[in-house]
Design an enzyme around this catalytic site. Structure first.
Site, PDB file in Angstrom:
ATOM      1  N   TRP A 130     -10.098  -1.360 -26.344  1.00  0.00           N
ATOM      2  CA  TRP A 130     -10.182  -1.277 -27.809  1.00  0.00           C
ATOM      3  C   TRP A 130      -9.343  -2.351 -28.492  1.00  0.00           C
ATOM      4  O   TRP A 130      -9.787  -2.975 -29.465  1.00  0.00           O
ATOM      5  CB  TRP A 130      -9.817   0.116 -28.319  1.00  0.00           C
ATOM      6  CG  TRP A 130     -10.933   1.098 -28.109  1.00  0.00           C
ATOM      7  CD1 TRP A 130     -10.908   2.217 -27.330  1.00  0.00           C
ATOM      8  CD2 TRP A 130     -12.267   1.039 -28.668  1.00  0.00           C
ATOM      9  NE1 TRP A 130     -12.129   2.844 -27.368  1.00  0.00           N
ATOM     10  CE2 TRP A 130     -12.976   2.158 -28.178  1.00  0.00           C
ATOM     11  CE3 TRP A 130     -12.922   0.145 -29.521  1.00  0.00           C
ATOM     12  CZ2 TRP A 130     -14.309   2.407 -28.515  1.00  0.00           C
ATOM     13  CZ3 TRP A 130     -14.254   0.399 -29.856  1.00  0.00           C
ATOM     14  CH2 TRP A 130     -14.925   1.515 -29.360  1.00  0.00           C
ATOM     15  N   ASP A 143      -3.980   0.881 -34.325  1.00  0.00           N
ATOM     16  CA  ASP A 143      -5.257   1.594 -34.200  1.00  0.00           C
ATOM     17  C   ASP A 143      -4.978   2.921 -33.499  1.00  0.00           C
ATOM     18  O   ASP A 143      -4.881   2.980 -32.282  1.00  0.00           O
ATOM     19  CB  ASP A 143      -6.241   0.747 -33.381  1.00  0.00           C
ATOM     20  CG  ASP A 143      -7.536   1.494 -33.073  1.00  0.00           C
ATOM     21  OD1 ASP A 143      -7.719   2.633 -33.576  1.00  0.00           O
ATOM     22  OD2 ASP A 143      -8.376   0.932 -32.333  1.00  0.00           O
ATOM     23  N   LYS A 191     -12.240  11.450 -32.938  1.00  0.00           N
ATOM     24  CA  LYS A 191     -11.482  11.921 -31.780  1.00  0.00           C
ATOM     25  C   LYS A 191     -10.605  13.113 -32.153  1.00  0.00           C
ATOM     26  O   LYS A 191     -10.700  14.167 -31.548  1.00  0.00           O
ATOM     27  CB  LYS A 191     -10.618  10.801 -31.192  1.00  0.00           C
ATOM     28  CG  LYS A 191     -11.329   9.745 -30.347  1.00  0.00           C
ATOM     29  CD  LYS A 191     -12.410   8.967 -31.032  1.00  0.00           C
ATOM     30  CE  LYS A 191     -13.161   7.995 -30.186  1.00  0.00           C
ATOM     31  NZ  LYS A 191     -12.797   6.598 -30.355  1.00  0.00           N
TER      32      LYS A 191
END
Ligand SMILES: *Cc1c(COP(=O)(O)O)cnc(C)c1O
Length: 362
Positions: free
Chosen positions: A103, A174, A198
């Site tokens: 990511w 993030d 999430k």
């Protein structure tokens, strides 16, 4: 009644059962209005109350001070990969990116469209061959960076920071897969952002927590919906926000408060992770390949010693009501995502299944 299932999907991930049941109960008749919350104007007094309460609850849960704006935006985590540089960087300016997995790598690639992006640290494997994080004293941070970007929890790789980097630039994180999973000191960050799917709610929604002195610097080409100043000045209602996702996020925040807040779920999260990692470490049939101190408490990738049994493991675990354990295609093996909504019983059921499977197939 369908049998009890535990959903280990990395995202969109399971949401707390009581939240889903409440949402179902009030789906078509919300607040006794005879309509769904989905069907009312985002500018109505009823909806604005929902939106404001959600923000207030998130501020309480995370201890977010008035120095920060809380923005409810479109476009998920990846939207923020672009929004951050568009808001904080010109084409000539630099930013440092720390890579620890897939990511942060994607954020790095996206950032390159907008400015001079330095690779401050690349993904790193330690001398034992374990997934790890390049030691902080080896990072190549640049003097003139506008910000330092990193990903505290790498969802795909199962690598999590056990510290907040001390840098003298605005720190951008993030937190898509770890927000609200443990207590953090928000004042250490310039921007915290997270795609919702999430630990917060439905996909599509992103939350950006932006220190106010960083607002108002967006490049002229920045789409208005991604401009932190525009969103801040319009209370995240410059255009129609993802109203239902925002409402559901609000229910999740209320549920978190009812559980005792972030400190309380952190304890359960630590218990869940310890249970699963201890089992994996104690059983030769399974392995995890991340350096112990950086193992993720949210996403646990693991491998079967005999990879020829992968398909059987997946079929039988699904039969047993343990869903979505297949590892990310770039990593292989298995992955159990155990976000806030996953109860301890889910991890206990997983461990019991894994034990049984190892006995029968070992
Ligand atoms: C899931 C995830 C993303 C991507 O989110 P989208 O909403 O699909 O754009 C970004 N970063 C991390 C750490 C994630 O886990």
């Amino acid at each position: 009644m369908t049998k009890e299932v535990f959903n280990f999907c990395a995202g969109p991930a399971m949401l707390p059962k009581p939240v889903m049941q409440l949402a179902q109960q009030e789906l078509v008749n919300w607040n006794d209005m005879g309509v769904s919350v989905m069907e009312i104007s985002h500018r109505s007094k009823d909806y604005i109350a929902v939106a404001e309460q959600a923000e207030k609850d998130l501020r309480d849960l995370m201890g977010i001070s008035d120095d920060y704006s809380v923005l409810f935006m479109h476009g998920g985590g990846r939207g923020q990969f672009a929004a951050v540089p568009m808001n904080l960087l010109t084409a000539q300016q630099q930013a440092d990116y720390v890579l620890t997995g897939s990511w942060s790598k994607s954020a790095f690639t996206e950032g390159q469209k907008y400015g001079q992006i330095n690779l401050a640290a690349d993904t790193y494997t330690n001398e034992k061959g374990e997934g790890s994080i390049l030691p902080f004293d080896q990072w190549k941070l640049s003097e003139s960076a506008e910000y330092v970007h990193y990903c505290p929890n790498e969802t795909v790789d199962g690598i999590e920071f056990n510290y907040i980097p001390e840098v003298d630039k605005p720190l951008v994180a993030d937190m898509s897969s770890c927000i609200l999973s443990q207590e953090i000191d928000v004042s250490k960050f310039g921007v915290i952002y997270a795609g919702a799917q999430k630990n917060i709610g439905p996909s599509g929604l992103a939350i950006a927590i932006v220190r106010k002195d960083l607002i108002g610097r967006a490049n002229g080409f920045t789409p208005s919906i991604y401009d932190y100043a525009v969103q801040n000045n319009s209370d995240s209602m410059f255009n129609t926000p993802p109203t239902y996702a925002w409402y559901l996020a609000g229910l999740v925040f209320k549920w978190l408060k009812s559980q005792g807040g972030v400190a309380a779920v952190q304890k359960v999260n630590e218990q869940k992770a310890a249970l699963l990692y201890n089992f994996i470490d104690g059983n030769e049939f399974y392995s995890n390949k991340v350096e112990k101190q950086y193992r993720s408490k949210m996403n646990v990738p693991f491998f079967l010693e005999n990879e020829a049994l992968n398909a059987k493991f997946l079929a039988e675990s699904e039969q047993a009501g343990l869903l979505a354990l297949k590892g990310h295609r770039s990593v292989g093996g298995m992955r159990a995502s155990i976000y806030n909504a996953m109860p301890l019983e889910g991890v206990e059921a997983l461990v019991a299944f894994m034990q049984d499977f190892a006995q029968k197939n070992g």
